[in-house]
Scaffold this motif. Structure first.
Motif, PDB file in Angstrom:
ATOM      1  N   LYS A 106      19.935  -0.238   3.724  1.00 54.99           N
ATOM      2  CA  LYS A 106      19.234  -0.041   4.983  1.00 54.99           C
ATOM      3  C   LYS A 106      17.894   0.652   4.784  1.00 54.99           C
ATOM      4  O   LYS A 106      16.958   0.459   5.549  1.00 54.99           O
ATOM      5  N   LYS A 107      17.790   1.454   3.697  1.00 49.46           N
ATOM      6  CA  LYS A 107      16.576   2.225   3.454  1.00 49.46           C
ATOM      7  C   LYS A 107      15.827   1.821   2.191  1.00 49.46           C
ATOM      8  O   LYS A 107      14.886   2.493   1.797  1.00 49.46           O
TER       9      LYS A 107
ATOM     10  N   GLY B 150       9.951  -7.050  -8.474  1.00 52.51           N
ATOM     11  CA  GLY B 150      11.065  -6.240  -8.944  1.00 52.51           C
ATOM     12  C   GLY B 150      10.975  -4.761  -8.605  1.00 52.51           C
ATOM     13  O   GLY B 150      11.905  -4.000  -8.860  1.00 52.51           O
ATOM     14  N   VAL B 151       9.892  -4.327  -8.017  1.00 54.39           N
ATOM     15  CA  VAL B 151       9.700  -2.911  -7.679  1.00 54.39           C
ATOM     16  C   VAL B 151      10.563  -2.542  -6.469  1.00 54.39           C
ATOM     17  O   VAL B 151      10.478  -3.202  -5.438  1.00 54.39           O
ATOM     18  N   PRO B 152      11.388  -1.473  -6.597  1.00 62.57           N
ATOM     19  CA  PRO B 152      12.137  -1.006  -5.442  1.00 62.57           C
ATOM     20  C   PRO B 152      11.301   0.006  -4.653  1.00 62.57           C
ATOM     21  O   PRO B 152      10.606   0.828  -5.238  1.00 62.57           O
ATOM     22  N   LEU B 153      11.377  -0.058  -3.334  1.00 60.41           N
ATOM     23  CA  LEU B 153      10.673   0.896  -2.466  1.00 60.41           C
ATOM     24  C   LEU B 153      11.652   1.457  -1.447  1.00 60.41           C
ATOM     25  O   LEU B 153      12.502   0.745  -0.944  1.00 60.41           O
TER      26      LEU B 153
ATOM     27  N   LYS C 143       7.086   6.283   5.859  1.00 62.06           N
ATOM     28  CA  LYS C 143       5.837   7.027   6.006  1.00 62.06           C
ATOM     29  C   LYS C 143       4.888   6.738   4.854  1.00 62.06           C
ATOM     30  O   LYS C 143       3.686   6.874   4.983  1.00 62.06           O
ATOM     31  N   SER C 144       5.451   6.318   3.728  1.00 56.40           N
ATOM     32  CA  SER C 144       4.654   6.165   2.511  1.00 56.40           C
ATOM     33  C   SER C 144       4.245   4.744   2.154  1.00 56.40           C
ATOM     34  O   SER C 144       3.370   4.562   1.313  1.00 56.40           O
ATOM     35  N   TYR C 145       4.875   3.725   2.736  1.00 61.30           N
ATOM     36  CA  TYR C 145       4.623   2.356   2.295  1.00 61.30           C
ATOM     37  C   TYR C 145       4.344   1.384   3.434  1.00 61.30           C
ATOM     38  O   TYR C 145       5.011   1.405   4.465  1.00 61.30           O
TER      39      TYR C 145
ATOM     40  N   LEU D 211       0.857  -1.179   0.000  1.00 60.66           N
ATOM     41  CA  LEU D 211       0.000   0.000   0.000  1.00 60.66           C
ATOM     42  C   LEU D 211       0.894   1.230   0.000  1.00 60.66           C
ATOM     43  O   LEU D 211       1.956   1.231   0.637  1.00 60.66           O
ATOM     44  N   GLN D 212       0.445   2.262  -0.694  1.00 62.91           N
ATOM     45  CA  GLN D 212       1.219   3.501  -0.780  1.00 62.91           C
ATOM     46  C   GLN D 212       0.357   4.689  -0.360  1.00 62.91           C
ATOM     47  O   GLN D 212      -0.777   4.832  -0.813  1.00 62.91           O
TER      48      GLN D 212
END
Length: 91
Positions: free
Chosen positions: A79-80, A87-90, A64-66, A24-25
């Motif tokens: 680390k972040k 394959g999606v980077p968050l 805060k966003s995911y 969720l975003q």
């Protein structure tokens, strides 16, 4: 352990199986739900409200966003940053 169903925190509640949901975003006062099959749906509720409705043992707030389903995380890049199974980077 099988993922449970949960009720979306909406005026007319809808039940979704947690295994369908990838992450969720947050988008201001909206939340975008991304599903494993590539669909996405936008709701006029905050991510915090969805977080309270989802089982904490299966979902993790990475920023805060995911909010991400734990077993959908493929690897930790830094680390972040994480990479999802699709394959999606968050960050």
């Amino acid at each position: 352990m099988a993922l449970p169903h949960f009720r979306l925190p909406l005026k007319h509640p809808r039940i979704i199986h947690s295994a369908q949901l990838a992450y969720l975003q947050a988008a201001r006062n909206y939340t975008i739900l991304y599903f494993e099959d590539g669909r996405c749906e936008v709701y006029s509720k905050t991510l915090k409200l969805f977080e309270a409705s989802l089982p904490a043992e299966h979902f993790v707030r990475i920023s805060k966003s995911y909010l991400v389903r734990r077993d959908y995380i493929d690897r930790y890049v830094t680390k972040k940053e994480i990479r999802l199974k699709n394959g999606v980077p968050l960050k």
